[in-house]
Design a protein around this motif. Structure first.
Motif, PDB file in Angstrom:
ATOM      1  N   TYR A  12       0.934  -1.107  -0.062  1.00  0.00           N
ATOM      2  CA  TYR A  12       0.069  -0.042   0.031  1.00  0.00           C
ATOM      3  C   TYR A  12       0.822   1.222  -0.191  1.00  0.00           C
ATOM      4  CZ  TYR A  12      -4.535  -2.328   0.909  1.00  0.00           C
ATOM      5  OH  TYR A  12      -5.752  -3.010   0.454  1.00  0.00           O
ATOM      6  N   GLY A  13       2.162   1.158   0.047  1.00  0.00           N
ATOM      7  CA  GLY A  13       2.933   2.423   0.004  1.00  0.00           C
ATOM      8  C   GLY A  13       2.865   3.205   1.286  1.00  0.00           C
ATOM      9  N   CYS A  14       2.603   2.419   2.647  1.00  0.00           N
ATOM     10  CA  CYS A  14       2.747   3.321   3.919  1.00  0.00           C
ATOM     11  C   CYS A  14       4.089   3.733   4.118  1.00  0.00           C
ATOM     12  CB  CYS A  14       2.339   2.262   4.955  1.00  0.00           C
ATOM     13  SG  CYS A  14       0.564   1.564   4.781  1.00  0.00           S
ATOM     14  N   CYS A  19       5.330   7.405   3.613  1.00  0.00           N
ATOM     15  CA  CYS A  19       4.934   8.751   4.390  1.00  0.00           C
ATOM     16  C   CYS A  19       5.549   8.351   6.048  1.00  0.00           C
ATOM     17  CB  CYS A  19       3.389   9.025   4.657  1.00  0.00           C
ATOM     18  SG  CYS A  19       2.734   9.772   2.911  1.00  0.00           S
ATOM     19  N   SER A  34      -8.785   1.819   7.643  1.00  0.00           N
ATOM     20  CA  SER A  34      -9.598   1.699   6.665  1.00  0.00           C
ATOM     21  C   SER A  34     -10.173   3.144   5.967  1.00  0.00           C
ATOM     22  CB  SER A  34     -10.859   0.975   6.961  1.00  0.00           C
ATOM     23  OG  SER A  34     -10.335  -0.368   7.295  1.00  0.00           O
ATOM     24  N   ASP A  35     -10.471   3.806   6.971  1.00  0.00           N
ATOM     25  CA  ASP A  35     -11.204   5.189   6.564  1.00  0.00           C
ATOM     26  C   ASP A  35     -10.575   6.302   7.667  1.00  0.00           C
ATOM     27  OD1 ASP A  35     -12.852   6.966   5.457  1.00  0.00           O
ATOM     28  OD2 ASP A  35     -14.705   6.104   6.081  1.00  0.00           O
ATOM     29  N   PRO A  92      -4.302   9.683   3.991  1.00  0.00           N
ATOM     30  CA  PRO A  92      -5.091   9.595   2.710  1.00  0.00           C
ATOM     31  C   PRO A  92      -6.029   7.961   2.977  1.00  0.00           C
ATOM     32  CG  PRO A  92      -2.885   8.766   2.147  1.00  0.00           C
ATOM     33  CD  PRO A  92      -2.919   9.211   3.482  1.00  0.00           C
ATOM     34  N   ASN A  93      -7.084   8.098   2.515  1.00  0.00           N
ATOM     35  CA  ASN A  93      -7.779   6.867   2.351  1.00  0.00           C
ATOM     36  C   ASN A  93      -7.185   6.165   1.159  1.00  0.00           C
ATOM     37  OD1 ASN A  93      -9.978   4.604   2.065  1.00  0.00           O
ATOM     38  ND2 ASN A  93     -11.333   6.063   2.677  1.00  0.00           N
ATOM     39  N   LEU A  94      -6.685   4.816   1.436  1.00  0.00           N
ATOM     40  CA  LEU A  94      -5.861   4.104   0.522  1.00  0.00           C
ATOM     41  C   LEU A  94      -7.095   3.158  -0.109  1.00  0.00           C
ATOM     42  CD1 LEU A  94      -2.525   3.902   2.073  1.00  0.00           C
ATOM     43  CD2 LEU A  94      -3.345   5.376   0.276  1.00  0.00           C
ATOM     44  N   VAL A 153      -7.975   0.510   1.888  1.00  0.00           N
ATOM     45  CA  VAL A 153      -7.760  -0.690   2.631  1.00  0.00           C
ATOM     46  C   VAL A 153      -9.035  -1.461   2.798  1.00  0.00           C
ATOM     47  CG1 VAL A 153      -6.403  -1.560   4.374  1.00  0.00           C
ATOM     48  CG2 VAL A 153      -5.682   0.380   3.240  1.00  0.00           C
TER      49      VAL A 153
END
Length: 130
Positions: free
Chosen positions: A51-53, A56, A98-99, A110-112, A114
């Motif tokens: 997810y690229g966490c 950041c 999730s949100d 951001p909302n990814l 998930v």
């Protein structure tokens, strides 16, 4: 040497005390854990990469997770709050992952997209960091 009656009674009571304490402890079942620890932490670490966490956040144990935009997630399992808003537990962390906008509108997180299972596994990994 003859012991006074009071001293003898005190000594006798101390001799019985450990047996009573041990017996009492073994008959009481421990309280349930405060939260369930569901999820697959190893899969969570892979998902964090996917997810690229790490672009950041700095996240120990995740390859190339050395971002400086969001807070470092080191010792995340030992923290009291998530985003300064929610008590740190598995359910709240899944919700945040999730949100995040529903928890803190306007947050930089951001909302990814998930899904529930992925959020559970990511949360399991982050909760293991203590």
């Amino acid at each position: 040497m003859k012991l006074p009656r009071r001293l003898w009674a005190f000594g006798a009571a101390l001799g019985v005390l450990p047996a009573g304490v041990v017996t009492g402890c073994s008959s009481v079942s421990p309280p349930p854990p405060p939260q369930s620890h569901q999820g697959l932490p190893d899969r969570g670490a892979e998902l964090i990469s996917r997810y690229g966490c790490g672009s950041c956040h700095t996240i120990p144990g995740v390859n190339r997770a050395d971002g400086l935009v969001g807070p470092p997630l080191t010792r995340f399992g030992a923290r009291s709050y998530i985003a300064g808003e929610l008590p740190n537990n598995a359910d709240n962390l899944r919700r945040w992952i999730s949100d995040p906008q529903s928890v803190e509108p306007g947050t930089a997180m951001p909302n990814l997209g998930v899904d529930t299972i992925d959020a559970q596994d990511i949360a399991a990994y982050l909760q293991s960091l203590d």
